[in-house]
Write a protein that holds these residues in place. Sequence first.
Motif, PDB file in Angstrom:
ATOM      1  N   GLY A 404       0.814  -1.217   0.000  1.00 12.79           N
ATOM      2  CA  GLY A 404       0.000   0.000   0.000  1.00 12.79           C
ATOM      3  C   GLY A 404       0.841   1.257   0.000  1.00 12.79           C
ATOM      4  N   ILE A 405       1.883   1.286   0.823  1.00 16.86           N
ATOM      5  CA  ILE A 405       2.778   2.447   0.881  1.00 16.86           C
ATOM      6  C   ILE A 405       3.509   2.628  -0.449  1.00 16.86           C
ATOM      7  N   SER A 406       3.972   1.524  -1.031  1.00 18.08           N
ATOM      8  CA  SER A 406       4.676   1.612  -2.322  1.00 18.08           C
ATOM      9  C   SER A 406       3.756   2.150  -3.409  1.00 18.08           C
ATOM     10  N   PHE A 407       2.468   1.792  -3.361  1.00 17.28           N
ATOM     11  CA  PHE A 407       1.498   2.300  -4.330  1.00 17.28           C
ATOM     12  C   PHE A 407       1.319   3.815  -4.184  1.00 17.28           C
ATOM     13  N   LEU A 408       1.284   4.297  -2.948  1.00 10.40           N
ATOM     14  CA  LEU A 408       1.148   5.743  -2.748  1.00 10.40           C
ATOM     15  C   LEU A 408       2.401   6.484  -3.212  1.00 10.40           C
ATOM     16  N   PHE A 409       3.560   5.881  -3.027  1.00 13.95           N
ATOM     17  CA  PHE A 409       4.794   6.477  -3.551  1.00 13.95           C
ATOM     18  C   PHE A 409       4.760   6.551  -5.076  1.00 13.95           C
ATOM     19  N   GLY A 410       4.255   5.485  -5.703  1.00 12.14           N
ATOM     20  CA  GLY A 410       4.327   5.376  -7.160  1.00 12.14           C
ATOM     21  C   GLY A 410       3.217   6.069  -7.913  1.00 12.14           C
ATOM     22  N   PHE A 411       2.032   6.175  -7.291  1.00 13.66           N
ATOM     23  CA  PHE A 411       0.864   6.651  -8.057  1.00 13.66           C
ATOM     24  C   PHE A 411       0.173   7.816  -7.359  1.00 13.66           C
ATOM     25  N   ASN A 412       0.988   8.729  -6.848  1.00 14.13           N
ATOM     26  CA  ASN A 412       0.443   9.882  -6.118  1.00 14.13           C
ATOM     27  C   ASN A 412       0.566  11.190  -6.881  1.00 14.13           C
ATOM     28  N   ARG A 413       1.035  11.099  -8.105  1.00 14.33           N
ATOM     29  CA  ARG A 413       1.157  12.311  -8.923  1.00 14.33           C
ATOM     30  C   ARG A 413       0.998  11.965 -10.399  1.00 14.33           C
ATOM     31  N   LYS A 414       0.686  12.967 -11.207  1.00 10.54           N
ATOM     32  CA  LYS A 414       0.500  12.764 -12.640  1.00 10.54           C
ATOM     33  C   LYS A 414       1.820  12.368 -13.274  1.00 10.54           C
ATOM     34  N   PRO A 415       1.830  11.590 -14.358  1.00 13.56           N
ATOM     35  CA  PRO A 415       0.655  11.128 -15.131  1.00 13.56           C
ATOM     36  C   PRO A 415      -0.003   9.856 -14.571  1.00 13.56           C
ATOM     37  N   LEU A 416       0.522   9.322 -13.455  1.00 10.47           N
ATOM     38  CA  LEU A 416      -0.031   8.098 -12.879  1.00 10.47           C
ATOM     39  C   LEU A 416      -0.714   8.403 -11.546  1.00 10.47           C
ATOM     40  N   LEU A 417      -1.647   9.343 -11.588  1.00 10.90           N
ATOM     41  CA  LEU A 417      -2.357   9.748 -10.378  1.00 10.90           C
ATOM     42  C   LEU A 417      -3.545   8.813 -10.139  1.00 10.90           C
ATOM     43  N   LEU A 418      -3.298   7.811  -9.307  1.00  2.00           N
ATOM     44  CA  LEU A 418      -4.346   6.833  -8.989  1.00  2.00           C
ATOM     45  C   LEU A 418      -4.762   6.876  -7.527  1.00  2.00           C
ATOM     46  N   SER A 419      -3.966   7.493  -6.674  1.00  4.50           N
ATOM     47  CA  SER A 419      -4.277   7.497  -5.241  1.00  4.50           C
ATOM     48  C   SER A 419      -5.622   8.174  -4.993  1.00  4.50           C
ATOM     49  N   GLY A 420      -6.391   7.582  -4.085  1.00  2.00           N
ATOM     50  CA  GLY A 420      -7.705   8.128  -3.763  1.00  2.00           C
ATOM     51  C   GLY A 420      -8.819   7.629  -4.654  1.00  2.00           C
ATOM     52  N   THR A 421      -8.485   6.818  -5.657  1.00  3.59           N
ATOM     53  CA  THR A 421      -9.500   6.320  -6.586  1.00  3.59           C
ATOM     54  C   THR A 421      -9.825   4.853  -6.303  1.00  3.59           C
ATOM     55  N   ALA A 422     -10.941   4.407  -6.885  1.00  2.00           N
ATOM     56  CA  ALA A 422     -11.320   2.994  -6.767  1.00  2.00           C
ATOM     57  C   ALA A 422     -10.329   2.110  -7.518  1.00  2.00           C
ATOM     58  N   VAL A 423      -9.712   2.669  -8.553  1.00  2.00           N
ATOM     59  CA  VAL A 423      -8.780   1.898  -9.388  1.00  2.00           C
ATOM     60  C   VAL A 423      -7.617   1.372  -8.568  1.00  2.00           C
ATOM     61  N   ILE A 424      -7.046   2.216  -7.716  1.00  2.00           N
ATOM     62  CA  ILE A 424      -5.873   1.793  -6.945  1.00  2.00           C
ATOM     63  C   ILE A 424      -6.245   0.709  -5.938  1.00  2.00           C
ATOM     64  N   MET A 425      -7.477   0.766  -5.424  1.00  2.00           N
ATOM     65  CA  MET A 425      -7.944  -0.281  -4.499  1.00  2.00           C
ATOM     66  C   MET A 425      -8.086  -1.609  -5.233  1.00  2.00           C
ATOM     67  N   ILE A 426      -8.701  -1.569  -6.411  1.00  2.00           N
ATOM     68  CA  ILE A 426      -8.923  -2.792  -7.198  1.00  2.00           C
ATOM     69  C   ILE A 426      -7.591  -3.402  -7.630  1.00  2.00           C
ATOM     70  N   VAL A 427      -6.674  -2.548  -8.073  1.00  2.00           N
ATOM     71  CA  VAL A 427      -5.349  -3.025  -8.503  1.00  2.00           C
ATOM     72  C   VAL A 427      -4.608  -3.652  -7.324  1.00  2.00           C
ATOM     73  N   ALA A 428      -4.679  -3.002  -6.155  1.00  2.00           N
ATOM     74  CA  ALA A 428      -4.004  -3.535  -4.965  1.00  2.00           C
ATOM     75  C   ALA A 428      -4.565  -4.902  -4.586  1.00  2.00           C
ATOM     76  N   PHE A 429      -5.890  -5.044  -4.598  1.00  2.00           N
ATOM     77  CA  PHE A 429      -6.518  -6.332  -4.282  1.00  2.00           C
ATOM     78  C   PHE A 429      -6.088  -7.393  -5.290  1.00  2.00           C
ATOM     79  N   SER A 430      -6.089  -7.015  -6.569  1.00  2.00           N
ATOM     80  CA  SER A 430      -5.744  -7.966  -7.633  1.00  2.00           C
ATOM     81  C   SER A 430      -4.297  -8.433  -7.502  1.00  2.00           C
ATOM     82  N   ILE A 431      -3.393  -7.475  -7.324  1.00  2.00           N
ATOM     83  CA  ILE A 431      -1.974  -7.797  -7.213  1.00  2.00           C
ATOM     84  C   ILE A 431      -1.702  -8.642  -5.966  1.00  2.00           C
TER      85      ILE A 431
END
Length: 553
Positions: A404-431
Amino acid sequence: MESINKKGHNIWTTLTLIILAIFALFIAYPLILVLYKSFIDPESGVLTLSYFTKFFSKRFYWSTLVNSFEVTICTTLLSVIIGLPMAYIMKKVKIKGSGLLSILIVISYLSPPFIGAYAWIQLLGRNGALTNIINSIFHVKMNGIYGFSGIVLVFTLQSYPLVYMYITGALKNLDNSLNEAAESLGCTGINRVIKIIMPLIMPTMFASSLLVFMRVFADFGTPMLIGEGFKTIPVLIYTQFMSEVGGDDGFAAALCVIVIIVTILLFFLQRFMANRNTYSMSALKPMEAKKEKGLKNIAHVFVYFVAFLSIIPQIVVIYTSFLNNNGGQVFTKGFSLKSYKATLLAKDNSVIRNTYLFGLAAIAIIVILGVLISYLTVRKKNFFTHLLDTLTMFPYIIPGSVLGISFLFGFNRKPLLLSGTAVIMIVAFSIRRMPYTIRSSTAIIGQISPSVEEAAISLGASEMKSFTKVTVPMMLPGVLAGAIMSWITVISELSSSIILYTTNTKTLTVSIYTEVIRGNYGNASAYSTILTLTAVTSLMLFFKISGKKEVSI
């Protein structure tokens, strides 16, 4: 025919590279950022070991790592001490209601550990029901379940089922003629168990023990709820990263690196032990459960007692969910549906919908990618598929909070701004849950002869058509059964979702955790009951689809 094969080869190569790119983006990239942040000073940009020096130079920090090892070692030993005799007794002795007991044990394993933690708080907390009874009868003042002993109790009751399921599977393949031969030579009772059965199931026992160790070491919910002054390293990571007074990203990253190193070493130890101590056995004469007489019937007492302790958290939360309460915090006399009205009928309540939608989306991704990856790694072996196989195992090793922390480091700014969205939750569960489906699908493909696909190709079908029309339908029952078990673990996920969630993406587990922290046990119990009933329904569906009456690994 050569052009068809070449075309098929190009399709599979393209698929491999696409999937490899996906996993590189969502696993390698975030973890590299964690590693980078742990060694780089944010102000000067120079290489530094200050974060690691800070951890190892202060007892407050490094003692959390020692605490984690103490908890996991004790839990692992107790899980084996309980799980091994449970599995042996259930296989050797005819226990009344053994089928129901097995289901209850599996349910206790599939339930998130932190639910057990807060259920035991209600029983053995400072003002718990059992605590008050004990204090009044024996005129003592118990401090409750908090601290080291409470954490070990909760983890043990939630972890021994894993040992039980593994050893049950091993005992199925044990040829009982070995037992009979030993008995005819004068080896009876406990000696036969120690000298014959134990050496044969030792590899399985080591494998399950290390899995328990890794699972407990990475868990943060239970020590967070009942640890109080006894902190473990996952709790330290969470508090350092999510601190209200400004978290230290670099130090949290260094802690993540330390945990990753420990879990990777444990993983390779598991692999080494599994490869070194393996036995291949076919049960020509499987063990059969027999009725016991006299003192040997005490086995019933042991099995019933352990199963009852295991299922107590579910009983407590269901019972508590129907208690009348004042705002979910103070329970009053009688029963009511207030907790369900406050949760199910709340206007702004979307946690149940989120849990099911995110879970179903994650399972769809897990099944599709899991089947493709397992097929590529088994049937299309090359450098890229081997790399893909290695990369997909990392989420199995890495704790959810670290991911979870690594995802916030990686996807907390554009062009890969996913933090705070349903997408990042689904991706985290899937991975997070992908490795389990990949392993089960790989085992299924290994049982399907390549000659079946070759026959379809010889009749004019392309490789892709042979895969979709022949291989996938043959895999489907096993994959669906595995998907249901993955679904249960997905909806119970807390470690990564507690890091990634926002108000709009809350799930059941996050809501249960936050309600417990606030002291709203009524609401927490209602949410927990919904989660438990979903897990039980899913488990029944698993039995229906798989045709099994028990879960063994």
